[in-house]
Design an enzyme around this catalytic site. Sequence first.
Site, PDB file in Angstrom:
ATOM      1  N   ILE A  46      29.267  -5.082   6.052  1.00 31.97           N
ATOM      2  CA  ILE A  46      29.620  -5.885   7.237  1.00 31.97           C
ATOM      3  C   ILE A  46      30.174  -7.269   6.993  1.00 31.97           C
ATOM      4  CG2 ILE A  46      27.282  -6.619   7.851  1.00 31.97           C
ATOM      5  CD1 ILE A  46      28.026  -6.490  10.881  1.00 31.97           C
ATOM      6  N   SER A  47      31.575  -7.365   7.095  1.00 31.49           N
ATOM      7  CA  SER A  47      32.098  -8.836   6.453  1.00 31.49           C
ATOM      8  C   SER A  47      31.412  -9.839   6.852  1.00 31.49           C
ATOM      9  CB  SER A  47      33.686  -8.861   6.777  1.00 31.49           C
ATOM     10  OG  SER A  47      34.380  -7.483   6.173  1.00 31.49           O
ATOM     11  N   GLN A  48      31.554 -11.026   6.039  1.00 27.52           N
ATOM     12  CA  GLN A  48      31.075 -12.330   6.247  1.00 27.52           C
ATOM     13  C   GLN A  48      31.728 -12.707   7.502  1.00 27.52           C
ATOM     14  OE1 GLN A  48      33.024 -14.935   3.550  1.00 27.52           O
ATOM     15  NE2 GLN A  48      31.637 -16.671   4.169  1.00 27.52           N
TER      16      GLN A  48
ATOM     17  N   ARG B 298      26.042  -9.500  16.510  1.00 31.06           N
ATOM     18  CA  ARG B 298      26.182  -9.040  15.433  1.00 31.06           C
ATOM     19  C   ARG B 298      25.001  -8.450  14.745  1.00 31.06           C
ATOM     20  NH1 ARG B 298      26.637 -11.142   9.571  1.00 31.06           N
ATOM     21  NH2 ARG B 298      28.310 -10.242   8.599  1.00 31.06           N
TER      22      ARG B 298
END
Length: 228
Positions: free
Chosen positions: A72-74, A46
Amino acid sequence: MISTASLINTLLAEHRIPRERMVERLREHYGIRDLKSLEAIRNVPRHFFVSEALRGRAYGDHALPINFNQTISQPFIVARMTELLELNKQSRILEIGAGSGYQTAVLAYLAGQVYSIERIGELAREAQGRIRELGIYNATVKAFDGTLGWSAHGPYDGILVAAGGPRIPDPLLAQLKVGGRLVMPIGETQESQKLVRVIKTEGGSKVEDHGPCQFVPLIGQHGWAAHK
């Protein structure tokens, strides 16, 4: 020039302990049960998809900013949306909102083919570059209005929309196979949404509510209008 394999090995060695803690948190705290989704998240670095300044925070329990006021999503949201698609190596997937390319890479780890759309041209080019650097060739990112879908490669086994809209765009439902799953945040305002899964049936569709969430707005012809 560093080889793809060397780059991947280096990236996976970096932040290994925080990444394992993230996977453990997804399993133990959030109840993510799909082992394939957890394995994909374990094997996609990530931190490679955020800026250098944010790499130390890449495995925390939160969304992170990227360029052009996007995010950028959780990790939990990435894992839950991926899990809800029920992917396999035969799956043909459409992703709306590639952003930095992280979710694209997770999907590509599990699916046969991923077609991804990003509204912002520079983000689309950067995302395409990152996934190619990682040796991912079963995913393609293009810049376009995602609310129109990508009919040339449909129908799709699954559609993931990583932005919140007022309703499910009709073109996306039309491009979903019968029995296919569409996962998307929807809400009457841009500030409050719920995550839904739509399963297409012969006679219509079945809609499941998977709880509140918060995403950037889905901009496009069948979404929200862009601010002037």
